[in-house]
Design a protein around this motif. Sequence first.
Motif, mmCIF file in Angstrom:
data_model
loop_
_atom_site.group_PDB
_atom_site.id
_atom_site.type_symbol
_atom_site.label_atom_id
_atom_site.label_comp_id
_atom_site.label_asym_id
_atom_site.label_seq_id
_atom_site.Cartn_x
_atom_site.Cartn_y
_atom_site.Cartn_z
ATOM 1 N N GLY A 52 0.264 62.849 -18.868
ATOM 2 C CA GLY A 52 -0.834 63.807 -18.893
ATOM 3 C C GLY A 52 -0.539 65.032 -18.036
ATOM 4 N N VAL A 53 -1.113 66.153 -18.455
ATOM 5 C CA VAL A 53 -0.847 67.427 -17.786
ATOM 6 C C VAL A 53 -1.356 67.414 -16.350
ATOM 7 N N SER A 55 9.083 68.772 -17.762
ATOM 8 C CA SER A 55 7.648 68.715 -17.484
ATOM 9 C C SER A 55 6.853 68.507 -18.763
ATOM 10 N N GLY A 56 7.313 69.058 -19.884
ATOM 11 C CA GLY A 56 6.640 68.814 -21.163
ATOM 12 C C GLY A 56 6.723 67.358 -21.580
ATOM 13 N N MET A 57 7.905 66.771 -21.428
ATOM 14 C CA MET A 57 8.064 65.357 -21.773
ATOM 15 C C MET A 57 7.218 64.481 -20.850
ATOM 16 N N ALA A 108 4.487 65.411 -19.282
ATOM 17 C CA ALA A 108 3.075 65.645 -19.589
ATOM 18 C C ALA A 108 2.633 64.836 -20.805
ATOM 19 N N GLN A 109 3.496 64.680 -21.781
ATOM 20 C CA GLN A 109 3.161 63.855 -22.941
ATOM 21 C C GLN A 109 2.986 62.400 -22.541
ATOM 22 N N ARG A 110 3.767 61.967 -21.575
ATOM 23 C CA ARG A 110 3.725 60.565 -21.165
ATOM 24 C C ARG A 110 2.559 60.246 -20.224
#
Length: 97
Positions: A66-67, A58-60, A62-64
């Motif tokens: 957006g959250v 989910s972090g990767m 979100a970086q791509r």
Amino acid sequence: MTDLELRCVRSRHTRVTIRTDVAHQVRQRETPPHLMGRIGATSMSVIFVGQLLGLVLSGMLAQRIGVRDVFFLCARLGLVLTGAGKWLRGTERRAAT
């Protein structure tokens, strides 16, 4: 939070707790006593690895994208999985009757 939101949260938590307790009871009933420690440790490891992978992915994501979009994607995925589960449970019940 409104009263309705609190009831929904309590209800969801109760269902998760009941499912966890049932799974734990089945594991205890079906596992030989000398393997209880190994089975318990293995199941907890699987749970923790799943949580870790979910956070990393989910972090990767979100970086791509957006959250906010990750939350919407997870909500859609939750709805699809819930619908699929209800559909599958409905087909089992129809087949049993």
